[in-house]
Design a protein around this motif. Structure first.
Motif, mmCIF file in Angstrom:
data_model
loop_
_atom_site.group_PDB
_atom_site.id
_atom_site.type_symbol
_atom_site.label_atom_id
_atom_site.label_comp_id
_atom_site.label_asym_id
_atom_site.label_seq_id
_atom_site.Cartn_x
_atom_site.Cartn_y
_atom_site.Cartn_z
ATOM 1 N N GLN A 1 0.827 -1.197 0.000
ATOM 2 C CA GLN A 1 0.000 0.000 0.000
ATOM 3 C C GLN A 1 0.868 1.256 0.000
ATOM 4 O O GLN A 1 0.544 2.255 -0.633
ATOM 5 N N SER A 2 2.031 1.196 0.707
ATOM 6 C CA SER A 2 2.942 2.328 0.711
ATOM 7 C C SER A 2 3.485 2.599 -0.691
ATOM 8 O O SER A 2 3.630 3.757 -1.100
ATOM 9 N N VAL A 3 3.789 1.538 -1.469
ATOM 10 C CA VAL A 3 4.256 1.729 -2.853
ATOM 11 C C VAL A 3 3.174 2.430 -3.658
ATOM 12 O O VAL A 3 3.450 3.381 -4.428
ATOM 13 N N ARG A 4 1.925 1.982 -3.506
ATOM 14 C CA ARG A 4 0.838 2.625 -4.240
ATOM 15 C C ARG A 4 0.676 4.084 -3.832
ATOM 16 O O ARG A 4 0.403 4.957 -4.671
ATOM 17 N N GLU A 5 0.863 4.371 -2.536
ATOM 18 C CA GLU A 5 0.728 5.752 -2.084
ATOM 19 C C GLU A 5 1.833 6.632 -2.642
ATOM 20 O O GLU A 5 1.580 7.771 -3.077
ATOM 21 N N TRP A 6 3.069 6.116 -2.706
ATOM 22 C CA TRP A 6 4.167 6.923 -3.275
ATOM 23 C C TRP A 6 3.952 7.149 -4.759
ATOM 24 O O TRP A 6 4.227 8.250 -5.275
ATOM 25 N N LEU A 7 3.449 6.166 -5.495
ATOM 26 C CA LEU A 7 3.145 6.363 -6.912
ATOM 27 C C LEU A 7 2.052 7.425 -7.083
ATOM 28 O O LEU A 7 2.121 8.254 -8.004
ATOM 29 N N ALA A 8 1.053 7.389 -6.202
ATOM 30 C CA ALA A 8 -0.009 8.391 -6.291
ATOM 31 C C ALA A 8 0.537 9.795 -6.031
ATOM 32 O O ALA A 8 0.142 10.761 -6.706
ATOM 33 N N ARG B 1 1.127 15.685 -12.196
ATOM 34 C CA ARG B 1 -0.197 15.971 -12.754
ATOM 35 C C ARG B 1 -0.583 14.926 -13.795
ATOM 36 O O ARG B 1 -1.116 15.228 -14.873
ATOM 37 N N GLU B 2 -0.263 13.671 -13.497
ATOM 38 C CA GLU B 2 -0.605 12.550 -14.357
ATOM 39 C C GLU B 2 -1.132 11.412 -13.489
ATOM 40 O O GLU B 2 -0.847 11.334 -12.295
ATOM 41 N N GLU B 3 -1.872 10.514 -14.107
ATOM 42 C CA GLU B 3 -2.383 9.341 -13.417
ATOM 43 C C GLU B 3 -1.377 8.204 -13.553
ATOM 44 O O GLU B 3 -1.003 7.858 -14.678
ATOM 45 N N PRO B 4 -0.880 7.641 -12.472
ATOM 46 C CA PRO B 4 0.108 6.566 -12.600
ATOM 47 C C PRO B 4 -0.509 5.326 -13.223
ATOM 48 O O PRO B 4 -1.678 5.019 -12.984
ATOM 49 N N PRO B 5 0.259 4.602 -14.030
ATOM 50 C CA PRO B 5 -0.268 3.392 -14.679
ATOM 51 C C PRO B 5 -0.326 2.239 -13.688
ATOM 52 O O PRO B 5 0.289 2.272 -12.617
ATOM 53 N N GLU B 6 -1.069 1.180 -14.048
ATOM 54 C CA GLU B 6 -1.161 -0.008 -13.207
ATOM 55 C C GLU B 6 0.125 -0.807 -13.250
ATOM 56 O O GLU B 6 0.568 -1.367 -12.253
ATOM 57 N N ASP B 7 0.759 -0.898 -14.438
ATOM 58 C CA ASP B 7 2.005 -1.646 -14.619
ATOM 59 C C ASP B 7 3.079 -0.719 -15.150
ATOM 60 O O ASP B 7 2.805 0.371 -15.675
ATOM 61 N N GLY B 8 4.304 -1.166 -15.062
ATOM 62 C CA GLY B 8 5.423 -0.389 -15.606
ATOM 63 C C GLY B 8 5.642 0.893 -14.841
ATOM 64 O O GLY B 8 5.917 1.945 -15.449
ATOM 65 N N ALA B 9 5.532 0.856 -13.537
ATOM 66 C CA ALA B 9 5.662 2.071 -12.734
ATOM 67 C C ALA B 9 7.060 2.656 -12.831
ATOM 68 O O ALA B 9 7.231 3.885 -12.912
ATOM 69 N N ALA B 10 8.094 1.831 -12.854
ATOM 70 C CA ALA B 10 9.472 2.327 -12.898
ATOM 71 C C ALA B 10 9.721 3.094 -14.188
ATOM 72 O O ALA B 10 10.310 4.195 -14.184
ATOM 73 N N ASP B 11 9.308 2.561 -15.359
ATOM 74 C CA ASP B 11 9.506 3.265 -16.640
ATOM 75 C C ASP B 11 8.735 4.568 -16.649
ATOM 76 O O ASP B 11 9.224 5.602 -17.155
ATOM 77 N N TRP B 12 7.532 4.526 -16.102
ATOM 78 C CA TRP B 12 6.719 5.748 -16.098
ATOM 79 C C TRP B 12 7.367 6.824 -15.230
ATOM 80 O O TRP B 12 7.414 7.995 -15.606
ATOM 81 N N VAL B 13 7.912 6.446 -14.067
ATOM 82 C CA VAL B 13 8.590 7.416 -13.206
ATOM 83 C C VAL B 13 9.804 7.995 -13.907
ATOM 84 O O VAL B 13 10.064 9.212 -13.856
ATOM 85 N N LEU C 1 10.072 15.370 -7.505
ATOM 86 C CA LEU C 1 10.066 14.065 -8.189
ATOM 87 C C LEU C 1 11.285 13.243 -7.793
ATOM 88 O O LEU C 1 11.183 12.022 -7.592
ATOM 89 N N ASP C 2 12.441 13.926 -7.685
ATOM 90 C CA ASP C 2 13.649 13.194 -7.272
ATOM 91 C C ASP C 2 13.488 12.635 -5.854
ATOM 92 O O ASP C 2 13.853 11.487 -5.574
ATOM 93 N N THR C 3 12.921 13.472 -4.942
ATOM 94 C CA THR C 3 12.744 13.019 -3.552
ATOM 95 C C THR C 3 11.761 11.856 -3.471
ATOM 96 O O THR C 3 12.020 10.836 -2.817
ATOM 97 N N LEU C 4 10.608 12.010 -4.170
ATOM 98 C CA LEU C 4 9.608 10.943 -4.145
ATOM 99 C C LEU C 4 10.129 9.679 -4.804
ATOM 100 O O LEU C 4 9.834 8.560 -4.360
ATOM 101 N N ALA C 5 10.891 9.855 -5.906
ATOM 102 C CA ALA C 5 11.458 8.674 -6.563
ATOM 103 C C ALA C 5 12.438 7.953 -5.635
ATOM 104 O O ALA C 5 12.491 6.718 -5.603
ATOM 105 N N ALA C 6 13.228 8.744 -4.881
ATOM 106 C CA ALA C 6 14.162 8.115 -3.931
ATOM 107 C C ALA C 6 13.399 7.358 -2.845
ATOM 108 O O ALA C 6 13.775 6.245 -2.464
ATOM 109 N N GLU C 7 12.321 7.971 -2.319
ATOM 110 C CA GLU C 7 11.505 7.277 -1.322
ATOM 111 C C GLU C 7 10.895 6.009 -1.895
ATOM 112 O O GLU C 7 10.849 4.963 -1.240
ATOM 113 N N LEU C 8 10.408 6.127 -3.150
ATOM 114 C CA LEU C 8 9.816 4.949 -3.796
ATOM 115 C C LEU C 8 10.858 3.852 -3.969
ATOM 116 O O LEU C 8 10.578 2.670 -3.734
#
Length: 1003
Positions: free
Chosen positions: A211-218, A225-237, A793-800
């Motif tokens: 759930q924490s991974v989903r929250e960081w993606l959100a 200002r985009e909707e995160p995809p269901e799959d391929g989260a790393a490429d999208w980030v 984005l860099d901070t959130l990506a590091a947390e993710l």
């Protein structure tokens, strides 16, 4: 554990008290309990079990009937067992709960269960030496000493008949239940439970991480200002971060261009502001010079005033100091006058001083000399002042001694009077105490009599009610009898009428062409006519009414009998006494009880009064002696102190002279010395003040002439205070500084040629610079926003990334824990389908099989061995508790169910002995010095019985005692020490007889 003695009273089939001496019975280590079937052999083992744990083994525990039905009314049901456990010998006495006849009247009452444990030697550590009397405490103490529960004891010490044969042939589940009771595998069940709970906890933690991974993606999607995809989260980030970096580069280019334009507009504005500032400065300098030219005359006046004030400053200081010295001289004159008055006041009591003051003013040295003489004289009187103070204290002490002597004498007389009346009072109290003691002795019997009379009165008052109830019961019974007879007559009448109209009823059922139910003819020439026929339903209703009436009659008869019985029982207990007689007797007893209670209630108080009187006599005697001694001592001290006071008084009167006392004379001398010194100091100060005034007045006049003034007053008029001088100096300095500053401004090279009336346009340049600034700030804000987005984005990506790195090992840990939990609970990769608890029980069963095989091979001449199997059961059932036998004759493993009766007994006995060894080792080693084997020997042939006896002989090694319970006659020939249980000829009670070694029990 070793048993010593067992006493059985009214227990089971034993109507009286029977005693079994196990010390004598087990002297050879092997004994036999024999007797006919049902004679009560197993009951002795039940008695041992009940004495220890308060319950019996097997299905017999469900009946909960322990009292002998044919026991005498007054014989209590009681068990007494003496035994030694872990070196401590103790006795247990138990009484089960049972219904006993009432002591008075008919019926029974419940006798409550009781238990007690008494130590016959030193108790174990932590146990009370007086023993325990609570049922639960006795059970806990026995379990703690034996190291096993009741179920374990029943399986290990009292090897029950038939139990191990069933265990041998039992299914896995039943066998598991028994082993759990014996080996206490609760901790392994807790381990299974712990694994399951741990898995649930880790599953929740893993869900929280996901759930924490989903929250960081959100949150990243919210920033981008985009909707995160269901799959391929790393490429999208990664794509989002790249696009954000490109936006930052574009915004930086625009911001740089805006900053350059802003700088150019700011430079133009600065140039115009500089030019305008030059014009302003030139204009200001010209205006300042014009204002200074107007104040030229005023500044000349300021200079003249300032010069005169500076010359007068040297004179004013000396003049002020002269004034201060004049003030000091006036104060010195005042102090001199005050000192003269003070000395005059002191001299009134001294003729010499008074004459000196009248003759003239003495000089300072003479005053100093006279003050020293006064101080010397006062010093000589210091010792006498201390004696005067002691004289006052001694006079007070004399008065105190007189009062003490008088008080002690009076106290001794009063104590003597008190002592004279104490013996008579003490004798009177002792008489009252004896009466109270006799009342306390009589109190319990009277209370018992009062309670009996109260119960009798309550029953007597119930007699009218019981008589009414009995009368109503008789009336109800008679009514029920009448109703039953009426119903019976109605039933008989209906039956007679139905029989009379039976032909008409049968004729009514005839149909043309159908055969008659009576004769079978199809012709019905003359059917009977039914005029008042009664049907089956009416007869059935009448029958049911008659049966209901009979039941009411029976209940009424029972109620009448109970009412008559209750009335008769009460009348019998009253013994022909009426309620009024009982009430009168009860009143007399209660009056006596009140009198005795009041008297007995005073017993403690009277005992305290007697003890207090004796103590008071001793105390008063001691106080009188002390008072007499105190009076004598006070009188002796008073005489000695009075002589000292008289001698000291003569010395003090001589030293005081005309003064009230020595202290007053010494105080006068000290005051006079102080007044003389004060006058000398005042005259010295007055002389010095006069000299200072003359000196400073001459210095001020000389300074005025030197400064150019006619006198000191003229210099004072020209003088100014420091504030005015500073004001004049600052005003002149400001004017000079303003003129110099204005001329310096006009002399600056950069202002050369600048006209003061020139106009410079600054506003248009300011507006252009403001527009350029706003555009630059807007572009900078855009750049900052893009930069912040990249940073977020860099901070959130590091947390993710951190959460994803923690998620991977958590998923691996959960997968491992999940698989391990399944294995522990007998699922998943557990091929044997055995839980941890079953696995431990299988290991214990394997130990039991090994221990039992040793005895089984010996008993079966090496033919049979136990084989433990941990294979899974059929249809997915758990395994691990399989137990078969290996037949060496055929080399095949057989089911235990295929054994014959004798072979089953050998296998069961071997299994029981093996289990006893394992459990004994589990609970602390060689504690089980006494062992019982109940029945089963009748299935053995002579040769096999010899082998079994050899095995049982081996059990006696190390001092163990083995008791066999059997009715087999051959065992009586093989075992010399035995105890016979025989049925009595009358009733169902039994008795115990001794064997070859004499009487081992008492019938």
């Amino acid at each position: 554990m070793r048993l010593h003695r067992l006493e059985v009273s009214a227990f089971g089939p034993y109507a009286g008290r029977e005693v079994v001496d196990f010390d004598t019975l087990g002297a050879d280590g092997l004994f036999l309990l024999h007797g006919d079937t049902g004679a009560g052999k197993t009951t002795l083992l039940d008695a041992v079990a009940f004495a220890l744990f308060g319950k019996v083994p097997g299905a017999r525990a469900e009946a909960k009937r322990f009292r002998c039905d044919v026991a005498e009314r007054g014989t209590p049901t009681e068990l007494t067992l003496e035994l030694t456990v872990q070196g401590h010998r103790f006795r247990i006495v138990r009484n089960p709960e049972y219904e006993r006849p009432k002591l008075r009247g008919d019926g029974t009452t419940k006798q409550q269960a009781k238990a007690s444990l008494t130590w016959l030697d030193d108790p174990p550590s932590g146990q009370p030496p007086e023993g325990v009397t609570r049922i639960d405490e006795v059970a806990r103490t026995v379990e703690r000493l034996l190291g096993m529960t009741a179920d374990q004891f029943f399986q290990v010490v009292l090897l029950p008949q038939g139990e191990f044969a069933r265990f041998l042939r039992a299914e896995t589940k039943d066998r598991e239940e028994l082993l759990e009771k014996l080996f206490g595998t609760q901790r392994f069940f807790e381990a299974e439970k712990w694994f399951s709970e741990r898995r649930q906890t880790k599953r929740r933690e893993l869900a929280e991480r996901r759930q924490s991974v989903r929250e960081w993606l959100a949150r990243i999607g919210q920033v981008a200002r985009e909707e995160p995809p269901e799959d391929g989260a790393a490429d999208w980030v990664a794509d989002v971060r790249a696009r954000a970096a490109e936006a930052v580069a574009a915004a930086r280019t625009v911001a740089d261009e805006s900053a350059t334009a802003r700088q150019r507009a700011a430079d133009v504005l600065d140039e115009r502001r500089v030019e305008a500032e030059r014009v302003r400065r030139v204009r200001g300098a010209h205006e300042s010079l014009a204002e200074l030219a107007k104040e030229t005359d005023l500044r000349a006046e300021w200079k003249t005033e300032l010069t005169a004030a500076r010359r007068a400053s040297a004179v004013t200081g000396l003049a002020a100091e002269a004034d201060r010295q004049r003030t000091r001289l006036a104060r010195a004159r005042e102090r001199d006058q005050l000192a003269r008055e003070t000395l005059a006041a002191c001299g009134r009591g001294d003729g010499r001083v008074g004459s000196e003051l009248e003759a003239g003013d003495p000089d300072v040295p003479e005053l100093r000399t006279r003050a020293g003489e006064a101080r010397e004289e006062a010093g000589a009187l210091a010792g006498l002042v201390e004696e005067a103070e002691q004289q006052g204290r001694d006079r007070k002490r004399l008065q105190q001694l007189v009062e003490t002597a008088e008080h002690a004498t009076a106290q001794a007389a009063a104590l003597g009077e008190k002592l004279a009346g104490l013996p008579e009072r003490t004798r009177q109290l002792r008489t009252e105490l004896d009466a109270a003691a006799q009342a306390a002795v009589r109190l319990d019997p009277v209370r018992t009599r009062e309670a009996e009379l109260a119960r009798a009165l309550a029953e007597a008052e119930r007699v009218p009610t019981l008589e009414q109830e009995a009368a109503r019961a008789r009336e109800a019974e008679q009514s029920a009898i009448d109703a039953h007879q009426t119903a019976r007559e109605e039933l008989l009448d209906l039956r007679a009428r139905r029989l009379a109209g039976m032909a008409g009823e049968l004729a009514g059922q005839l149909r043309d062409g159908e055969p008659c139910a009576v004769c079978g003819s199809a012709d019905h020439p003359a059917p009977a006519m039914g005029t008042d026929s009664v049907g089956e339903a009416e007869e059935r209703a009448a029958t049911e009414a008659e049966q209901a009436a009979e039941q009411r009659r029976s209940r009424a008869a029972t109620a009448r009998h109970e009412a008559d019985t209750a009335l008769a029982a009460v009348v019998e207990r009253l013994e022909d006494r009426t309620a009024e007689q009982i009430r009168t007797e009860l009143g007399e007893v209660r009056a006596e009880l009140t009198t005795l209670t009041d008297a007995a209630g005073n017993k403690d108080r009277l005992e305290q009064l007697v003890r207090a009187g004796e103590a008071e006599h001793e105390d008063l005697t001691a106080q009188r002696t002390s008072a007499e001694r105190e009076a004598a001592a006070a009188e002796e001290q008073r005489r000695a102190l009075a002589e000292q006071v008289d001698q000291r008084q003569r010395r003090l009167e001589e030293a005081a002279g005309e003064f009230a006392d020595v202290a007053a004379r010494r105080a006068h001398l000290m005051e006079l010395a102080g007044a003389l010194d004060g006058l000398a100091d005042a005259r010295t100060e007055l002389r010095e003040a006069r000299e200072r005034v003359d000196e400073h007045a001459a210095a001020a006049a000389e300074a005025a002439r030197t400064a150019g003034f006619a006198d000191v007053d003229e210099a004072g008029q020209a003088a100014r205070d420091e504030e005015r001088i500073a004001e004049l100096e600052q005003s002149l300095a400001d004017a000079e500084q303003a003129e110099a500053t204005a001329r310096a401004v006009l002399a600056e090279p950069e202002l050369f040629g600048v006209e003061p009336d020139r106009v410079v346009d600054v506003e248009s340049a300011r507006q252009a610079a403001e527009q350029a600034r706003q555009q630059a700030e807007q572009d900078a804000a855009t750049l900052q926003e893009h930069t912040r987005r990249v940073r977020d984005l860099d901070t959130l990506a590091a947390e993710l990334d951190a959460v994803l790195r923690e998620l991977a090992p958590a998923e691996e840990e959960f997968a491992e824990l999940d698989a391990l939990t399944d294995v522990v609970n007998g699922r998943g990769q557990n091929a044997r389908r055995m839980s941890l608890r079953s696995y431990v029980l299988a290991a214990r069963l394997e130990e039991v099989a090994v221990a039992a095989t040793v005895r089984l091979r010996s008993m079966s001449h090496g033919r049979y061995s136990f084989v433990h199997s941990d294979a899974p059961g059929s249809h997915g059932k758990s395994g691990g508790l399989g137990l078969d036998v290996l037949d060496d004759y055929s080399g095949m493993v057989r089911s235990a169910k295929t054994l014959s009766g004798g072979e089953s007994f050998l296998a069961s006995l071997s299994l029981a002995l093996g289990l006893a060894d394992v459990v004994a080792a589990e609970t602390g080693g060689a504690l089980l010095d006494t062992l019982f084997v109940d029945e089963g020997f009748g299935t053995l042939d002579g040769e096999t019985l010899d082998v079994v006896m050899d095995v049982l002989d081996d059990l006696r090694a190390g001092g163990r005692v083995v008791g066999l319970v059997s009715h087999v006659e051959e065992l009586r020939q093989r075992i010399p020490t035995r105890l016979r249980v025989r049925k009595a000829r009358t009733g169902s009670s039994v008795r115990i007889e001794g064997g070859l070694d004499g009487d081992l029990g008492v019938a």
